[in-house]
Design an enzyme around this catalytic site. Structure first.
Site, PDB file in Angstrom:
ATOM      1  N   LYS A  41       0.815  -1.216   0.000  1.00  0.00           N
ATOM      2  CA  LYS A  41       0.000   0.000   0.000  1.00  0.00           C
ATOM      3  C   LYS A  41       0.849   1.266   0.000  1.00  0.00           C
ATOM      4  O   LYS A  41       0.553   2.223  -0.687  1.00  0.00           O
ATOM      5  CB  LYS A  41      -0.858   0.047   1.276  1.00  0.00           C
ATOM      6  CG  LYS A  41      -2.234  -0.496   1.120  1.00  0.00           C
ATOM      7  CD  LYS A  41      -3.025  -0.314   2.404  1.00  0.00           C
ATOM      8  CE  LYS A  41      -2.361  -0.931   3.580  1.00  0.00           C
ATOM      9  NZ  LYS A  41      -2.140  -0.256   4.751  1.00  0.00           N
ATOM     10  N   ARG A 121      -9.433   1.582   9.882  1.00  0.00           N
ATOM     11  CA  ARG A 121      -8.933   0.221  10.069  1.00  0.00           C
ATOM     12  C   ARG A 121      -9.941  -0.661  10.791  1.00  0.00           C
ATOM     13  O   ARG A 121      -9.687  -1.836  10.985  1.00  0.00           O
ATOM     14  CB  ARG A 121      -7.660   0.295  10.895  1.00  0.00           C
ATOM     15  CG  ARG A 121      -6.462  -0.338  10.209  1.00  0.00           C
ATOM     16  CD  ARG A 121      -5.315  -0.180  11.139  1.00  0.00           C
ATOM     17  NE  ARG A 121      -4.138  -0.845  10.735  1.00  0.00           N
ATOM     18  CZ  ARG A 121      -3.086  -0.247  10.180  1.00  0.00           C
ATOM     19  NH1 ARG A 121      -3.134   1.025   9.892  1.00  0.00           N
ATOM     20  NH2 ARG A 121      -2.006  -0.941   9.930  1.00  0.00           N
ATOM     21  N   ARG A 160      11.358  -5.527   4.252  1.00  0.00           N
ATOM     22  CA  ARG A 160      11.077  -4.111   3.996  1.00  0.00           C
ATOM     23  C   ARG A 160      12.009  -3.203   4.801  1.00  0.00           C
ATOM     24  O   ARG A 160      12.298  -3.455   5.964  1.00  0.00           O
ATOM     25  CB  ARG A 160       9.625  -3.838   4.389  1.00  0.00           C
ATOM     26  CG  ARG A 160       9.182  -2.438   4.117  1.00  0.00           C
ATOM     27  CD  ARG A 160       7.706  -2.369   3.976  1.00  0.00           C
ATOM     28  NE  ARG A 160       7.016  -2.395   5.252  1.00  0.00           N
ATOM     29  CZ  ARG A 160       5.701  -2.226   5.360  1.00  0.00           C
ATOM     30  NH1 ARG A 160       4.955  -2.083   4.290  1.00  0.00           N
ATOM     31  NH2 ARG A 160       5.128  -2.245   6.542  1.00  0.00           N
ATOM     32  N   ARG A 193      11.342  -1.208  10.462  1.00  0.00           N
ATOM     33  CA  ARG A 193      10.365  -0.791  11.473  1.00  0.00           C
ATOM     34  C   ARG A 193      10.215  -1.889  12.519  1.00  0.00           C
ATOM     35  O   ARG A 193      10.233  -3.066  12.187  1.00  0.00           O
ATOM     36  CB  ARG A 193       9.006  -0.545  10.791  1.00  0.00           C
ATOM     37  CG  ARG A 193       8.999   0.696   9.963  1.00  0.00           C
ATOM     38  CD  ARG A 193       7.829   0.786   9.017  1.00  0.00           C
ATOM     39  NE  ARG A 193       6.603   0.170   9.456  1.00  0.00           N
ATOM     40  CZ  ARG A 193       5.445   0.260   8.790  1.00  0.00           C
ATOM     41  NH1 ARG A 193       5.382   0.955   7.675  1.00  0.00           N
ATOM     42  NH2 ARG A 193       4.367  -0.329   9.226  1.00  0.00           N
ATOM     43  N   ARG A 204       0.004  -8.509  13.682  1.00  0.00           N
ATOM     44  CA  ARG A 204      -0.584  -7.518  12.776  1.00  0.00           C
ATOM     45  C   ARG A 204      -1.527  -8.178  11.776  1.00  0.00           C
ATOM     46  O   ARG A 204      -2.570  -7.627  11.438  1.00  0.00           O
ATOM     47  CB  ARG A 204       0.521  -6.771  12.021  1.00  0.00           C
ATOM     48  CG  ARG A 204       1.366  -5.928  12.943  1.00  0.00           C
ATOM     49  CD  ARG A 204       2.528  -5.333  12.203  1.00  0.00           C
ATOM     50  NE  ARG A 204       2.112  -4.359  11.202  1.00  0.00           N
ATOM     51  CZ  ARG A 204       2.882  -3.965  10.203  1.00  0.00           C
ATOM     52  NH1 ARG A 204       4.080  -4.472  10.049  1.00  0.00           N
ATOM     53  NH2 ARG A 204       2.448  -3.067   9.355  1.00  0.00           N
TER      54      ARG A 204
END
Ligand code: AMP
Length: 253
Positions: A41, A121, A160, A193, A204
Site C-alpha cells: 500500500k 482500520r 522491507r 520498522r 498484525r
C-alpha cells in the site's frame, strides 16, 4: 521536480500548517487504501501521490513521526501509549485514533485531494470517517483494496526497509536501494520498522483479518470498493489500479 507535500498539518496536528502544500487540482481525487500489512500500500500511495498530487494521509506515519525525537511532533502520554500499541503490532484503540483524526479533519479539504492509508482500520473508524466527511461535504472517489496471499505478504514485510526522513520504502530483494542500506532520495540510513519484525507480523495479520478485512465488504455495499491484485511489481500493480479506476469511470482527464 516538484517538492512533495510535507504533510506537516497531518503529521503534527493542532494548528500546524503545511509548508509545502499538495498541488491544487480542478478535480482532486480522494481515495482510501485498504490491504493487509506488507501488501504494498505504501508504495502504491507514493505512485498515486506522484500521479495525482494528492496528500498521503497515513495514520502509521503520525505514530512513527511522534516516535522520532527529531520531528518536533507533540508526544503527550496518549501518543506515548499509542506508540506502545504500534510497536507490539496491535491496533491503537479507536478512541485515540479518532481523536487524532478529528484534530486533523481540515486535511480532508486539501485542494490536492488525499489518499487515506491505514485509516480507517475498523468498521467503527469507517463510520466515524463517513460522518466527518459528510459534515465537510466531501465524498470518497473509491476505496482501493490491494490483495495478496499470506506467504507472499510475510516475505515482503520481513525484507522491507524504510527511510526515516522521506519515508520512502524499499525491499532488500524486490526493490533494493542503489547503495546498500541508504535511501536513494536523501541518503539517510534505512531502518527496519519495529513492527516489521517477524514476531510482530503475526499479530498484525490477525488484527487485519479480524478488524480491517470487514471494511472491504463495508465499502462494497456503498459501491466504493475496487479490488486489485497486488501480485506483480509495484509498477504493474499501479497500472492495474489506473485501469480499474478508468474502467469504472472514476478518472477524469
Ligand atoms: P501502518 O503504517 O498503517 O501499518 O500502521 C502501523 C501501526 O500503527 C499499526 O500496526 C497500528 O499499531 C497503528 N495504527 C495505524 N493506523 C491505525 C488505525 N487507523 N487504527 C489503529 N491502529 C493504527
Amino acid at each position: 521536480m516538484k517538492e512533495k507535500p510535507d504533510r506537516a498539518a497531518w503529521l503534527k496536528g493542532g494548528e500546524t500548517q503545511c509548508n509545502v502544500q499538495a498541488e491544487r487540482w480542478a478535480r482532486p481525487y480522494r481515495f482510501v487504501l485498504l490491504g493487509a500489512p506488507g501488501v504494498g500500500k505504501g508504495t502504491q500511495a507514493e505512485l498515486l501521490t506522484e500521479r495525482f498530487g494528492s496528500c498521503h494521509l497515513s495514520t502509521g506515519d503520525i505514530f512513527r513521526a511522534a516516535k522520532m525525537s527529531s520531528c518536533g511532533c507533540p508526544r503527550g502520554p496518549v501518543m506515548a501509549e499509542a506508540v506502545k500499541y504500534m510497536d507490539a503490532g496491535q491496533l491503537v484503540p479507536d478512541e485515540t485514533v479518532l481523536a487524532l483524526i478529528v484534530e486533523r479533519a481540515k486535511c480532508f479539504q486539501c485542494g490536492g485531494g488525499f489518499l487515506l492509508d491505514g485509516f480507517p482500520r475498523t468498521v467503527a473508524q469507517a463510520e466515524a470517517l463517513e460522518k466527518l466527511l459528510g459534515k465537510q461535504d466531501v465524498k470518497l472517489d473509491a476505496v482501493l483494496s490491494y490483495e495478496l496471499p499470506l506467504e507472499r505478504i510475510v516475505a515482503r514485510l520481513s525484507g522491507r526497509r524504510t527511510c526515516p526522513l522521506c519515508k520512502r520504502v524499499y525491499h532488500v530483494q524486490a526493490r533494493p536501494p542503489k547503495r546498500r542500506g541508504l535511501c536513494d532520495h536523501c541518503g539517510a540510513e534505512l531502518f527496519q520498522r519495529d513492527d516489521d519484525r517477524p514476531e510482530t507480523i503475526r499479530v498484525r495479520m490477525e488484527a487485519y483479518e479480524v478488524s480491517t478485512a470487514p471494511l472491504i465488504a463495508f465499502y462494497r455495499r456503498k459501491g466504493l470498493t475496487v479490488s486489485i491484485s497486488a501480485g506483480e511489481t509495484p509498477e504493474e500493480t499501479f497500472e492495474r489500479t489506473l485501469e480499474a479506476l478508468n474502467s469504472r469511470g472514476t478518472l477524469v482527464f
